[in-house]
Design a protein around this motif. Structure first.
Motif, PDB file in Angstrom:
ATOM      1  N   SER A  65       0.855  -1.179   0.000  1.00  0.00           N
ATOM      2  CA  SER A  65       0.000   0.000   0.000  1.00  0.00           C
ATOM      3  C   SER A  65       0.895   1.234   0.000  1.00  0.00           C
ATOM      4  O   SER A  65       2.098   1.141   0.237  1.00  0.00           O
ATOM      5  CB  SER A  65      -0.927   0.003   1.212  1.00  0.00           C
ATOM      6  N   ASP A  93       3.031   1.829   2.878  1.00  0.00           N
ATOM      7  CA  ASP A  93       4.033   0.789   3.145  1.00  0.00           C
ATOM      8  C   ASP A  93       5.453   1.226   2.827  1.00  0.00           C
ATOM      9  O   ASP A  93       6.411   0.614   3.292  1.00  0.00           O
ATOM     10  CB  ASP A  93       3.735  -0.470   2.325  1.00  0.00           C
ATOM     11  N   ASP A 126      -2.471   4.335   5.633  1.00  0.00           N
ATOM     12  CA  ASP A 126      -2.120   3.396   4.568  1.00  0.00           C
ATOM     13  C   ASP A 126      -2.243   4.013   3.182  1.00  0.00           C
ATOM     14  O   ASP A 126      -1.641   3.535   2.232  1.00  0.00           O
ATOM     15  CB  ASP A 126      -3.075   2.192   4.612  1.00  0.00           C
ATOM     16  N   HIS A 127      -3.064   5.014   3.052  1.00  0.00           N
ATOM     17  CA  HIS A 127      -3.349   5.557   1.728  1.00  0.00           C
ATOM     18  C   HIS A 127      -2.809   6.967   1.526  1.00  0.00           C
ATOM     19  O   HIS A 127      -2.530   7.366   0.401  1.00  0.00           O
ATOM     20  CB  HIS A 127      -4.854   5.524   1.470  1.00  0.00           C
TER      21      HIS A 127
END
Ligand code: ZN
Ligand code: ZN
Length: 535
Positions: A373, A376, A435-436
């Motif tokens: 992601s 990450d 995460d985004h």
């Protein structure tokens, strides 16, 4: 099952059955987070519980599904890049809608589970899940596509985003690029590999702003939120300049500075300078209500009233609805777009020839980060990177991510489709999540006429081949054969995860053994064609 008669010390030393099952499943490439669904076979009239790999449903994929997905994407990318004939476009499979619904349902379930774990009220999620369940059921019975089309607002012409000042060629009715003939008569079909980035928000060293105080987090947040729109514009401009229906396979990946950027395989070629010119001229305006002033915050927040919507807590006045706010924006001659997003100067354009090691390397590069992601890429051991990410999340906290974002209440506007329980700063859209980091769009963008196949068809390819290899009749699939229904979490008909994983592993083992046997039997026969497809 743990044998209670064993001494405690030994019991504790035994690895958990579930963990072992997960490890084994990973080794065999079996999905470790399968989604159980109920399936009615209308041919037999029987219901059964079927595990669907998480990769087919949720966005967050388990390592096995992520790996498989990456392989499929690489095959898809390779197939379309240097096509020398127009792809025959077939309509989407009738089950696409079901697949989408099932995916959406799984997503809702995950959100509901999260709400439970946070001790939050789940009434909203339950209602949504119920609604989607009904749709899944209906979709299964009909197997056709719902006509849910929302009429699009027409913007006043004054604000139409005109094509920037770029050369414009006459459109040729083709998706194929030009070919070139060398002096010895050889025909070349060059294509492009393009990398697009966002502008600078401040000096960065090792992925971290040199001066976090002056780094433009607000702009970085908005750019990430609207990045996909900018990519759309780039493609529109690209087609206009190229003069043919340019096709692309692109992936959105995180840069070390945590901004999204784009790698794009383009079929056909344009002069490098022209691609750079297009990138420089491409922009997107966001015509949303202004957010420069927090109208309501802290304890002073709009109040919901049934039948009326959100009210000003002091005056009792009903706040502007989303549509009213947009209408107001349209009639205001002095209004400015909330945001204008452009690409950065760093545009990388590379010519690539079909079948060269160069092309292979680009394809690997394109799919390199697909198993991760955006968040990450964060080096969590690095305090400066952690701090950078935290500042980015903070910048996204009150930034409206979409017309339905609850953050609009902060700026005195009712979100589109307002409903009770909305609080600014508590929007559940993934755009706000670490995460985004603002980019909630798809990671892989493939134009419609890239190859002859959709990803589902690539998957089907592999399956069909397996069925053929196993000597089973490949009966034509009946799209109306199954009716899918979701299962509530904790349904008693679902066996424990460890058991389901081991069952899948056993199946895979049987299949592998059978394949090995077939291969041994065919020893001496020409299997080279099949070998190529196994890889
Ligand atoms: Zn999985
Ligand atoms: Zn939001």
């Amino acid at each position: 099952m743990t044998d209670r008669s064993l001494p405690r010390a030994i019991r504790q030393a035994m690895p958990q059955a579930r963990e072992v099952a997960v490890e084994v499943a990973k080794q065999y490439g079996v999905c470790i987070r399968p989604v159980p669904l109920k399936r009615l076979d209308v041919h037999t009239g029987r219901w059964e519980v079927v595990d669907v790999p998480c990769g087919a449903t949720l966005d967050a994929k388990c390592p096995s599904c992520a790996k498989r997905n990456r392989q499929l994407r690489m095959a898809q990318c390779r197939e379309g890049w240097h096509l020398d004939h127009e792809p025959a476009i077939t309509p989407d499979e009738p089950t696409d809608e079901q697949r989408w619904l099932v995916k959406f349902r799984a997503d809702l379930q995950a959100r509901r589970d999260q709400a439970v774990s946070l001790g939050e009220d789940t009434a909203d999620w339950d209602a949504a899940i119920e609604g989607v369940d009904a749709e899944i059921h209906e979709a299964g019975m009909r197997g056709n596509v719902l006509g849910h089309t929302v009429p699009k607002r027409t913007r006043s012409t004054r604000r139409r985003q005109d094509a920037p000042n770029l050369p414009k060629r006459k459109m040729a009715n083709t998706t194929l690029g030009r070919t070139f003939r060398s002096s010895d008569g050889k025909v070349y079909r060059p294509s492009l590999f393009v990398t697009l980035t966002l502008p600078s928000y401040g000096k960065v060293r090792d992925g971290v702003p040199v001066d976090p105080e002056t780094y433009d987090y607000a702009r970085a947040a908005r750019d990430a939120l609207h990045f996909s729109k900018l990519v759309d514009r780039f493609v529109q401009n690209l087609r206009r300049v190229a003069g043919y229906d340019v096709q692309y396979f692109a992936t959105v990946e995180p840069q070390k500075r945590l901004a999204p950027h784009l790698h794009m395989a383009i079929r056909g070629t344009l002069p490098r300078a022209e691609v750079k010119q297009i990138a420089a001229a491409t922009y997107h305006q966001v015509w949303w209500p202004p957010t420069d002033k927090a109208v309501f915050d802290g304890d002073r927040l709009p109040i919901w009233q049934d039948g009326a919507g959100y009210l000003d807590p002091d005056t009792g006045e009903v706040l502007l609805t989303w549509d009213e706010a947009l209408d107001q924006l349209d009639t205001d001659q002095d209004a400015r777009p909330l945001h204008v997003i452009r690409l950065g100067d760093q545009v990388d354009v590379k010519g690539v020839l079909a079948g060269t090691p160069d092309a292979d390397q680009c394809i690997r590069y394109l799919s390199k980060y697909l198993t991760k992601s955006l968040g990450d890429s964060l080096d969590t051991d690095n305090p400066a990177q952690r701090d950078h990410a935290a500042r980015m999340v903070e910048a996204l906290r009150f930034e409206p991510c979409s017309p339905t974002c609850s953050n609009w209440l902060r700026y005195g506007v009712q979100p589109k489709g307002a409903k009770p329980g909305m609080t600014p700063g508590a929007c559940r859209s993934k755009a706000h999540k670490p995460d985004h980091l603002g980019y909630a769009g798809r990671r892989v963008l493939v134009s419609r006429k890239w190859s002859n196949k959709t990803l589902a068809e690539h998957r089907q390819d592999r399956r069909t081949w397996v069925v053929e290899a196993l000597g089973q009749p490949d009966e034509p699939a009946d799209p109306h054969r199954y009716v899918w229904k979701p299962l509530p979490a904790g349904d008693a008909n679902v066996p424990p995860l460890a058991m389901r994983l081991l069952r899948s592993v056993a199946e895979r083992q049987r299949w592998r053994a059978h394949m090995a046997q077939l291969r041994a039997e065919a020893d001496g026969q020409d299997l080279s064609a099949t070998e190529g497809r196994v890889a």
